[in-house]
Design a protein around this motif. Structure first.
Motif, PDB file in Angstrom:
ATOM      1  N   LEU A 115       0.797  -1.052  -0.142  1.00  0.00           N
ATOM      2  CA  LEU A 115       0.010  -0.097   0.209  1.00  0.00           C
ATOM      3  C   LEU A 115       0.966   1.128   0.184  1.00  0.00           C
ATOM      4  O   LEU A 115       0.602   2.393  -0.607  1.00  0.00           O
ATOM      5  CB  LEU A 115      -1.007   0.044   1.199  1.00  0.00           C
ATOM      6  CG  LEU A 115      -2.055  -1.300   1.266  1.00  0.00           C
ATOM      7  CD1 LEU A 115      -2.787  -1.181   2.398  1.00  0.00           C
ATOM      8  CD2 LEU A 115      -2.876  -1.124   0.020  1.00  0.00           C
ATOM      9  N   VAL A 116       2.016   1.368   0.528  1.00  0.00           N
ATOM     10  CA  VAL A 116       2.901   2.384   0.945  1.00  0.00           C
ATOM     11  C   VAL A 116       3.319   2.614  -0.318  1.00  0.00           C
ATOM     12  O   VAL A 116       3.728   3.709  -0.940  1.00  0.00           O
ATOM     13  CB  VAL A 116       3.814   2.388   1.886  1.00  0.00           C
ATOM     14  CG1 VAL A 116       4.562   3.735   1.948  1.00  0.00           C
ATOM     15  CG2 VAL A 116       2.821   2.318   3.404  1.00  0.00           C
ATOM     16  N   THR A 117       3.990   1.402  -1.066  1.00  0.00           N
ATOM     17  CA  THR A 117       4.778   1.370  -2.429  1.00  0.00           C
ATOM     18  C   THR A 117       3.913   2.052  -3.444  1.00  0.00           C
ATOM     19  O   THR A 117       4.335   2.860  -4.361  1.00  0.00           O
ATOM     20  CB  THR A 117       5.055   0.066  -2.750  1.00  0.00           C
ATOM     21  OG1 THR A 117       6.150  -0.288  -1.520  1.00  0.00           O
ATOM     22  CG2 THR A 117       5.959   0.191  -4.102  1.00  0.00           C
ATOM     23  N   LEU A 125      -8.510   5.593  -7.955  1.00  0.00           N
ATOM     24  CA  LEU A 125      -8.695   4.235  -7.223  1.00  0.00           C
ATOM     25  C   LEU A 125      -7.772   3.052  -7.844  1.00  0.00           C
ATOM     26  O   LEU A 125      -7.504   3.232  -9.011  1.00  0.00           O
ATOM     27  CB  LEU A 125      -9.984   3.696  -7.591  1.00  0.00           C
ATOM     28  CG  LEU A 125     -11.122   4.591  -6.876  1.00  0.00           C
ATOM     29  CD1 LEU A 125     -12.612   4.322  -7.158  1.00  0.00           C
ATOM     30  CD2 LEU A 125     -10.818   5.102  -5.474  1.00  0.00           C
ATOM     31  N   PRO A 126      -7.243   2.463  -7.033  1.00  0.00           N
ATOM     32  CA  PRO A 126      -6.434   1.374  -7.516  1.00  0.00           C
ATOM     33  C   PRO A 126      -7.102   0.302  -8.452  1.00  0.00           C
ATOM     34  O   PRO A 126      -8.316   0.173  -8.025  1.00  0.00           O
ATOM     35  CB  PRO A 126      -6.009   0.640  -6.388  1.00  0.00           C
ATOM     36  CG  PRO A 126      -6.937   1.023  -5.232  1.00  0.00           C
ATOM     37  CD  PRO A 126      -7.649   2.097  -5.504  1.00  0.00           C
ATOM     38  N   VAL A 127      -6.365  -0.284  -9.249  1.00  0.00           N
ATOM     39  CA  VAL A 127      -7.015  -1.232 -10.151  1.00  0.00           C
ATOM     40  C   VAL A 127      -6.155  -2.559  -9.803  1.00  0.00           C
ATOM     41  O   VAL A 127      -5.070  -2.514 -10.127  1.00  0.00           O
ATOM     42  CB  VAL A 127      -6.770  -0.738 -11.554  1.00  0.00           C
ATOM     43  CG1 VAL A 127      -7.251  -1.851 -12.522  1.00  0.00           C
ATOM     44  CG2 VAL A 127      -7.582   0.497 -11.745  1.00  0.00           C
ATOM     45  N   VAL A 128      -6.803  -3.727  -9.726  1.00  0.00           N
ATOM     46  CA  VAL A 128      -6.252  -5.019  -9.756  1.00  0.00           C
ATOM     47  C   VAL A 128      -6.172  -5.426 -11.065  1.00  0.00           C
ATOM     48  O   VAL A 128      -7.305  -5.632 -11.595  1.00  0.00           O
ATOM     49  CB  VAL A 128      -7.209  -5.814  -8.487  1.00  0.00           C
ATOM     50  CG1 VAL A 128      -6.379  -7.082  -8.560  1.00  0.00           C
ATOM     51  CG2 VAL A 128      -7.334  -5.179  -7.358  1.00  0.00           C
ATOM     52  N   ARG A 129      -5.075  -6.072 -11.586  1.00  0.00           N
ATOM     53  CA  ARG A 129      -5.061  -6.574 -12.531  1.00  0.00           C
ATOM     54  C   ARG A 129      -4.219  -7.929 -12.492  1.00  0.00           C
ATOM     55  O   ARG A 129      -3.541  -7.978 -11.729  1.00  0.00           O
ATOM     56  CB  ARG A 129      -3.929  -5.643 -13.598  1.00  0.00           C
ATOM     57  CG  ARG A 129      -4.678  -4.553 -14.136  1.00  0.00           C
ATOM     58  CD  ARG A 129      -3.914  -3.681 -14.792  1.00  0.00           C
ATOM     59  NE  ARG A 129      -3.378  -2.646 -14.022  1.00  0.00           N
ATOM     60  CZ  ARG A 129      -2.071  -2.150 -14.051  1.00  0.00           C
ATOM     61  NH1 ARG A 129      -1.291  -2.827 -14.596  1.00  0.00           N
ATOM     62  NH2 ARG A 129      -1.580  -1.234 -13.113  1.00  0.00           N
ATOM     63  N   LEU A 158      -0.714  -5.615  -5.935  1.00  0.00           N
ATOM     64  CA  LEU A 158      -2.178  -5.684  -5.535  1.00  0.00           C
ATOM     65  C   LEU A 158      -3.005  -6.835  -5.928  1.00  0.00           C
ATOM     66  O   LEU A 158      -3.695  -7.121  -5.195  1.00  0.00           O
ATOM     67  CB  LEU A 158      -2.969  -4.269  -6.277  1.00  0.00           C
ATOM     68  CG  LEU A 158      -4.165  -3.886  -5.435  1.00  0.00           C
ATOM     69  CD1 LEU A 158      -4.123  -3.635  -3.990  1.00  0.00           C
ATOM     70  CD2 LEU A 158      -4.533  -2.567  -6.267  1.00  0.00           C
ATOM     71  N   PHE A 159      -2.664  -7.508  -7.123  1.00  0.00           N
ATOM     72  CA  PHE A 159      -2.895  -8.792  -7.245  1.00  0.00           C
ATOM     73  C   PHE A 159      -2.812  -9.907  -6.216  1.00  0.00           C
ATOM     74  O   PHE A 159      -3.481 -10.380  -5.706  1.00  0.00           O
ATOM     75  CB  PHE A 159      -2.566  -9.254  -8.716  1.00  0.00           C
ATOM     76  CG  PHE A 159      -2.949 -10.530  -9.050  1.00  0.00           C
ATOM     77  CD1 PHE A 159      -4.219 -10.843  -9.380  1.00  0.00           C
ATOM     78  CD2 PHE A 159      -2.195 -11.811  -8.834  1.00  0.00           C
ATOM     79  CE1 PHE A 159      -4.473 -11.943  -9.700  1.00  0.00           C
ATOM     80  CE2 PHE A 159      -2.486 -12.886  -9.097  1.00  0.00           C
ATOM     81  CZ  PHE A 159      -3.822 -13.291  -9.597  1.00  0.00           C
ATOM     82  N   LEU A 160      -1.441  -9.744  -5.890  1.00  0.00           N
ATOM     83  CA  LEU A 160      -0.767 -10.733  -4.681  1.00  0.00           C
ATOM     84  C   LEU A 160      -1.202 -10.255  -3.458  1.00  0.00           C
ATOM     85  O   LEU A 160      -1.781 -11.280  -2.611  1.00  0.00           O
ATOM     86  CB  LEU A 160       0.791 -10.818  -4.702  1.00  0.00           C
ATOM     87  CG  LEU A 160       1.101 -11.305  -5.930  1.00  0.00           C
ATOM     88  CD1 LEU A 160       2.824 -11.085  -5.760  1.00  0.00           C
ATOM     89  CD2 LEU A 160       0.955 -12.821  -6.041  1.00  0.00           C
ATOM     90  N   ALA A 174      -9.913  -9.668   3.657  1.00  0.00           N
ATOM     91  CA  ALA A 174     -10.886  -8.384   3.062  1.00  0.00           C
ATOM     92  C   ALA A 174     -10.020  -7.191   2.671  1.00  0.00           C
ATOM     93  O   ALA A 174      -8.915  -6.935   3.254  1.00  0.00           O
ATOM     94  CB  ALA A 174     -11.772  -8.109   4.073  1.00  0.00           C
ATOM     95  N   TRP A 175     -10.420  -6.478   1.647  1.00  0.00           N
ATOM     96  CA  TRP A 175      -9.910  -5.236   1.435  1.00  0.00           C
ATOM     97  C   TRP A 175     -11.048  -4.350   0.629  1.00  0.00           C
ATOM     98  O   TRP A 175     -11.935  -4.760   0.113  1.00  0.00           O
ATOM     99  CB  TRP A 175      -8.628  -5.425   0.538  1.00  0.00           C
ATOM    100  CG  TRP A 175      -9.004  -5.686  -1.007  1.00  0.00           C
ATOM    101  CD1 TRP A 175      -9.227  -6.950  -1.453  1.00  0.00           C
ATOM    102  CD2 TRP A 175      -8.922  -4.684  -2.056  1.00  0.00           C
ATOM    103  NE1 TRP A 175      -9.363  -6.711  -2.710  1.00  0.00           N
ATOM    104  CE2 TRP A 175      -9.258  -5.529  -3.294  1.00  0.00           C
ATOM    105  CE3 TRP A 175      -8.623  -3.376  -2.249  1.00  0.00           C
ATOM    106  CZ2 TRP A 175      -9.228  -4.973  -4.491  1.00  0.00           C
ATOM    107  CZ3 TRP A 175      -8.736  -2.895  -3.133  1.00  0.00           C
ATOM    108  CH2 TRP A 175      -8.871  -3.536  -4.379  1.00  0.00           C
ATOM    109  N   GLY A 176     -10.507  -3.069   0.620  1.00  0.00           N
ATOM    110  CA  GLY A 176     -11.572  -2.315   0.098  1.00  0.00           C
ATOM    111  C   GLY A 176     -10.808  -0.798  -0.168  1.00  0.00           C
ATOM    112  O   GLY A 176      -9.757  -0.606   0.147  1.00  0.00           O
TER     113      GLY A 176
END
Length: 138
Positions: free
Chosen positions: A54-56, A89-93, A105-107, A114-116
Motif C-alpha cells: 500500500l505504501v509502495t 482508485l487502485p486497479v487490480v490486474r 495489488l493482485f498478490l 478483506a480489502w476495499g
C-alpha cells in the motif's frame, strides 16, 4: 521523513511522505506494533506485506507522496489503512507472466482476508483486514 506518529486507543497513526526509503520504516514499525499487540507471525507477516504494497503504491502512483498509515487492532484481527490525496482508485490486474510490474495489488488481494477503498473528500483510503489463520481473501 515521518511527519507525525500517534498511538491512540484505536490504534497507531503515522503521517509521512511515501518514498522508497520510508517503505521499510513503515513495514518495520508495523511489525513491532503487531508483535506488541500480541499478533502471531501469520498476521504480522501478511500485515507487513500489506503495508509494503500500500505504501509502495502511494510512492509510485499517487500525484503527491503524502500519506497516512493507520493500524488498528479489531475484534478478529488487524485493520490496516493507507490514505493519500490522489482520487484515482487502485486497479487490480492479473499480470502476465512476463510483466515487470502490476503484481503487488493482485498478490495482496490473495494474501488478506478483506480489502476495499473508501473515497474521501480529498483522495482515498485503501484498507485491508488480516485475521489469524490462512487468508480467505474477499
Amino acid at each position: 521523513m515521518i511527519a507525525s506518529l500517534r498511538v491512540e486507543p484505536a490504534g497507531f497513526v503515522m503521517a509521512f511522505a511515501a518514498r522508497p526509503g520510508t517503505v521499510g520504516t513503515a513495514r518495520r514499525l508495523a511489525g513491532v506494533l503487531l508483535e506488541r499487540w500480541g499478533f502471531g507471525d501469520d498476521v504480522t507477516g501478511r500485515a507487513q506485506l500489506a503495508v509494503t504494497e500500500l505504501v509502495t503504491n502511494v510512492a509510485r502512483h499517487a500525484a503527491a507522496p503524502d500519506c497516512t498509515l493507520h493500524l488498528q487492532p479489531v475484534r478478529d484481527g488487524v485493520r490496516i489503512a493507507v490514505a493519500d490525496e490522489d482520487p484515482r482508485l487502485p486497479v487490480v490486474r492479473e499480470p502476465s507472466w512476463d510483466s515487470e510490474s502490476g503484481r503487488g495489488l493482485f498478490l495482496l488481494t490473495h494474501s488478506v482476508d478483506a480489502w476495499g477503498v473508501e473515497q474521501r473528500r480529498t483522495g482515498k483510503s485503501v484498507w485491508v483486514l488480516v485475521r489469524p489463520g490462512p487468508a480467505d481473501a474477499a
